[in-house]
Design a protein around this motif. Structure first.
Motif, PDB file in Angstrom:
ATOM      1  N   ALA A 155     -11.399   2.131  -1.895  1.00 17.64           N
ATOM      2  CA  ALA A 155     -12.169   2.385  -3.293  1.00 17.64           C
ATOM      3  C   ALA A 155     -11.329   2.332  -4.680  1.00 17.64           C
ATOM      4  O   ALA A 155     -12.050   2.252  -6.237  1.00 17.64           O
ATOM      5  CB  ALA A 155     -13.124   3.705  -3.406  1.00 17.64           C
ATOM      6  N   ALA A 156      -9.888   2.736  -4.668  1.00 21.66           N
ATOM      7  CA  ALA A 156      -9.309   2.352  -5.491  1.00 21.66           C
ATOM      8  C   ALA A 156      -8.991   1.132  -6.002  1.00 21.66           C
ATOM      9  O   ALA A 156      -7.355   0.987  -7.215  1.00 21.66           O
ATOM     10  CB  ALA A 156      -8.019   3.465  -5.634  1.00 21.66           C
ATOM     11  N   THR A 177     -13.101   6.082   0.045  1.00 17.76           N
ATOM     12  CA  THR A 177     -11.910   6.273   0.479  1.00 17.76           C
ATOM     13  C   THR A 177     -10.617   5.966  -0.184  1.00 17.76           C
ATOM     14  O   THR A 177     -10.846   4.871  -1.078  1.00 17.76           O
ATOM     15  CB  THR A 177     -11.575   5.167   2.276  1.00 17.76           C
ATOM     16  OG1 THR A 177     -11.695   4.143   1.913  1.00 17.76           O
ATOM     17  CG2 THR A 177     -13.188   5.222   2.467  1.00 17.76           C
ATOM     18  N   ALA A 178      -9.808   6.128   0.059  1.00 18.55           N
ATOM     19  CA  ALA A 178      -8.324   5.885  -0.506  1.00 18.55           C
ATOM     20  C   ALA A 178      -7.221   6.449  -0.513  1.00 18.55           C
ATOM     21  O   ALA A 178      -7.124   7.975   0.532  1.00 18.55           O
ATOM     22  CB  ALA A 178      -8.535   5.620  -2.262  1.00 18.55           C
ATOM     23  N   SER A 179      -6.179   6.371  -0.784  1.00 24.15           N
ATOM     24  CA  SER A 179      -5.066   7.284  -0.410  1.00 24.15           C
ATOM     25  C   SER A 179      -5.135   8.319  -1.166  1.00 24.15           C
ATOM     26  O   SER A 179      -5.295   8.360  -2.049  1.00 24.15           O
ATOM     27  CB  SER A 179      -3.469   6.609  -0.391  1.00 24.15           C
ATOM     28  OG  SER A 179      -2.877   6.238  -1.992  1.00 24.15           O
ATOM     29  N   GLU A 180      -4.387   9.094  -0.834  1.00 21.81           N
ATOM     30  CA  GLU A 180      -3.962  10.837  -1.864  1.00 21.81           C
ATOM     31  C   GLU A 180      -3.793  10.343  -3.011  1.00 21.81           C
ATOM     32  O   GLU A 180      -4.647  11.478  -3.661  1.00 21.81           O
ATOM     33  CB  GLU A 180      -3.415  11.564  -1.007  1.00 21.81           C
ATOM     34  CG  GLU A 180      -4.111  12.305   0.446  1.00 21.81           C
ATOM     35  CD  GLU A 180      -3.435  13.844   0.749  1.00 21.81           C
ATOM     36  OE1 GLU A 180      -3.087  14.117   0.083  1.00 21.81           O
ATOM     37  OE2 GLU A 180      -4.276  14.535   2.019  1.00 21.81           O
ATOM     38  N   ARG A 181      -2.707   9.506  -3.663  1.00 20.72           N
ATOM     39  CA  ARG A 181      -1.922   9.278  -4.157  1.00 20.72           C
ATOM     40  C   ARG A 181      -3.179   8.538  -4.998  1.00 20.72           C
ATOM     41  O   ARG A 181      -3.467   8.783  -6.736  1.00 20.72           O
ATOM     42  CB  ARG A 181      -1.305   8.996  -4.831  1.00 20.72           C
ATOM     43  CG  ARG A 181      -1.555   8.006  -4.131  1.00 20.72           C
ATOM     44  CD  ARG A 181       0.513   6.046  -4.093  1.00 20.72           C
ATOM     45  NE  ARG A 181      -0.285   5.645  -3.367  1.00 20.72           N
ATOM     46  CZ  ARG A 181      -0.658   4.145  -4.436  1.00 20.72           C
ATOM     47  NH1 ARG A 181      -0.225   4.388  -5.057  1.00 20.72           N
ATOM     48  NH2 ARG A 181      -1.085   3.051  -3.855  1.00 20.72           N
ATOM     49  N   ASN A 182      -4.799   8.512  -4.629  1.00 17.79           N
ATOM     50  CA  ASN A 182      -5.503   7.896  -5.945  1.00 17.79           C
ATOM     51  C   ASN A 182      -6.881   8.555  -6.081  1.00 17.79           C
ATOM     52  O   ASN A 182      -7.658   8.432  -7.176  1.00 17.79           O
ATOM     53  CB  ASN A 182      -5.329   6.768  -5.339  1.00 17.79           C
ATOM     54  CG  ASN A 182      -4.546   6.096  -5.480  1.00 17.79           C
ATOM     55  OD1 ASN A 182      -4.243   5.133  -6.438  1.00 17.79           O
ATOM     56  ND2 ASN A 182      -4.651   4.535  -4.682  1.00 17.79           N
ATOM     57  N   HIS A 183      -6.522   9.779  -5.386  1.00 16.50           N
ATOM     58  CA  HIS A 183      -7.731  10.628  -4.682  1.00 16.50           C
ATOM     59  C   HIS A 183      -8.551  11.574  -6.658  1.00 16.50           C
ATOM     60  O   HIS A 183      -9.137  11.611  -6.989  1.00 16.50           O
ATOM     61  CB  HIS A 183      -7.838  11.797  -3.949  1.00 16.50           C
ATOM     62  CG  HIS A 183      -8.436  12.041  -2.720  1.00 16.50           C
ATOM     63  ND1 HIS A 183      -7.599  12.358  -2.365  1.00 16.50           N
ATOM     64  CD2 HIS A 183      -8.016  10.253  -2.742  1.00 16.50           C
ATOM     65  CE1 HIS A 183      -7.765  12.022  -1.368  1.00 16.50           C
ATOM     66  NE2 HIS A 183      -7.887  10.707  -0.970  1.00 16.50           N
ATOM     67  N   SER A 195      -9.553  10.568   2.024  1.00 17.34           N
ATOM     68  CA  SER A 195      -8.474   9.723   3.008  1.00 17.34           C
ATOM     69  C   SER A 195      -8.566   8.984   4.025  1.00 17.34           C
ATOM     70  O   SER A 195      -9.892  10.003   4.837  1.00 17.34           O
ATOM     71  CB  SER A 195      -7.513  10.603   3.515  1.00 17.34           C
ATOM     72  OG  SER A 195      -6.974  11.742   2.494  1.00 17.34           O
ATOM     73  N   TYR A 196      -8.475   7.466   3.879  1.00 19.12           N
ATOM     74  CA  TYR A 196      -8.899   6.700   5.287  1.00 19.12           C
ATOM     75  C   TYR A 196      -7.492   6.931   6.609  1.00 19.12           C
ATOM     76  O   TYR A 196      -7.184   8.166   5.905  1.00 19.12           O
ATOM     77  CB  TYR A 196      -8.698   5.221   4.764  1.00 19.12           C
ATOM     78  CG  TYR A 196      -6.970   4.806   3.949  1.00 19.12           C
ATOM     79  CD1 TYR A 196      -5.754   5.149   4.706  1.00 19.12           C
ATOM     80  CD2 TYR A 196      -7.368   4.815   2.518  1.00 19.12           C
ATOM     81  CE1 TYR A 196      -5.591   4.634   4.517  1.00 19.12           C
ATOM     82  CE2 TYR A 196      -5.818   4.003   2.089  1.00 19.12           C
ATOM     83  CZ  TYR A 196      -4.937   4.541   3.129  1.00 19.12           C
ATOM     84  OH  TYR A 196      -3.935   3.726   1.834  1.00 19.12           O
ATOM     85  N   GLY A 197      -8.242   6.262   8.146  1.00 21.80           N
ATOM     86  CA  GLY A 197      -7.234   7.033   8.704  1.00 21.80           C
ATOM     87  C   GLY A 197      -8.124   8.490   9.465  1.00 21.80           C
ATOM     88  O   GLY A 197      -8.959   8.242   9.628  1.00 21.80           O
ATOM     89  N   ASP A 198      -6.843   8.392  11.156  1.00 24.74           N
ATOM     90  CA  ASP A 198      -7.948   8.996  11.879  1.00 24.74           C
ATOM     91  C   ASP A 198      -7.893  10.445  10.992  1.00 24.74           C
ATOM     92  O   ASP A 198      -8.310  10.856  10.147  1.00 24.74           O
ATOM     93  CB  ASP A 198      -6.344   9.603  12.488  1.00 24.74           C
ATOM     94  CG  ASP A 198      -6.071   8.367  13.632  1.00 24.74           C
ATOM     95  OD1 ASP A 198      -6.104   7.254  13.381  1.00 24.74           O
ATOM     96  OD2 ASP A 198      -4.795   8.824  14.053  1.00 24.74           O
ATOM     97  N   GLY A 199      -9.993  10.229  11.436  1.00 24.86           N
ATOM     98  CA  GLY A 199     -10.472  11.402  11.425  1.00 24.86           C
ATOM     99  C   GLY A 199     -11.844  10.698  10.050  1.00 24.86           C
ATOM    100  O   GLY A 199     -12.151  12.105   9.533  1.00 24.86           O
TER     101      GLY A 199
END
Length: 308
Positions: A155-156, A177-183, A195-199
């Protein structure tokens, strides 16, 4: 004129900066002095030959489908634009050859709309392809509306950030979904980041226990395969990244030029509904560097190439 071009398929190393013939102006085209062009993943994918089964390449190819610039001359059949008009365009034809990484482009009038007055040329260049992709995915493929909960993967990014803003304007709740730096960036756009990835599935279910009404996949792979299990009964799924979505009961979206849709995006930008984040700007002669950065896949917003 000066332009970036390539004489055969390959990576950034095949890009050449130099003189090419001036474009010929057809009756239904508009000659544009290019001020900026945006870099998109489809540029380097087409250049690598991934679209060879769909689009003929007439070498040498000038890459680039996004443009913002100033009308120099309309074709004899064009009444929509006049010299001096500032325009944007998703200048895609059914073959690869006459792109926007150049000083001038002869763009079919069906690919153009008026440039948003409140955006810079660099910002405006980032609107057509990404904005049309987001708009056509949400409005046509997913029919997102008020009260819907929408999941957007990646989404970022360029398409994702515009999709968030359009979906919020349509009245939807957005999980992105995005990496934490883009939340924080996504929160600023009105989305609820995960966050994307496992879970990932568990994190989405924690926010939407009853499921999401629609999911828009912009990356393919695991993001696509996890999506059907997160939908409510009758939920809608679309992907711009992976035709495998068809086997999952969803819609595959390949954006098309549409002047009415592009005019809608201009209107939304001028009303303050849409903003375009430009992550980096390169001069035309450094387009290969811009392409390398785009191919890394970690850029927030858009990358622009400017023409002096």
């Amino acid at each position: 004129m000066k332009a970036i071009s390539y004489r055969g398929y390959g990576g950034p190393e095949v890009l050449e900066y130099g003189e090419v013939p001036d474009p010929k102006l057809g009756p239904d085209s508009v000659l544009i002095k290019v001020r900026a062009a945006a870099v998109n993943p489809v540029d380097w994918k087409a250049q690598a030959g991934y679209l060879d089964g769909v689009l003929d390449a007439v070498f040498p190819v000038i890459p680039g489908w996004d443009v913002s610039g100033v009308v120099v001359q309309p074709g004899v059949g064009v009444t929509e634009f006049a010299p001096g008009d500032e325009v944007i365009g998703y200048v895609r034809e059914d073959f690869l050859s006459r792109g926007t990484f150049a000083e001038y482009v002869a763009a079919p009038v069906r690919t153009l709309a008026r440039k948003p007055r409140n955006l810079s040329f660099e910002q405006a260049a980032g609107l057509p392809l990404a904005g049309l992709t987001a708009y056509q995915s949400l409005v046509r493929a997913l029919e997102v509306g008020a009260g819907d909960t929408l999941l957007i993967h990646a989404a970022a990014g360029g398409v994702g950030s515009l999709a968030v803003q359009i979906a919020r304007h349509l009245g939807a709740r957005v999980i992105g979904t995005a990496s934490e730096r883009n939340h924080d960036y996504l929160r600023g756009l009105g989305a609820e980041p995960v966050s994307y990835g496992d879970g990932l599935a568990d994190r989405v279910r924690a926010l939407a226990p009853d499921g999401v009404h629609a999911a828009l996949d912009l990356v393919g792979g695991d993001a696509l395969t996890v999506s059907p299990g997160l939908l409510t009964p009758g939920g809608r799924l679309a992907s711009i990244a992976d035709p495998a979505v068809l086997g999952l009961g969803g819609r595959y979206v390949f954006v098309r030029p549409d002047p009415a849709d592009l005019a809608t995006l201009t209107d939304l930008a001028e009303r303050g509904v849409l903003s375009v984040e430009v992550a980096a700007v390169f001069p035309l002669e450094r387009a290969a560097e811009a392409q390398r950065l785009n191919a890394e896949g970690h850029t927030r917003g858009k990358i622009a190439v400017t023409v002096d």
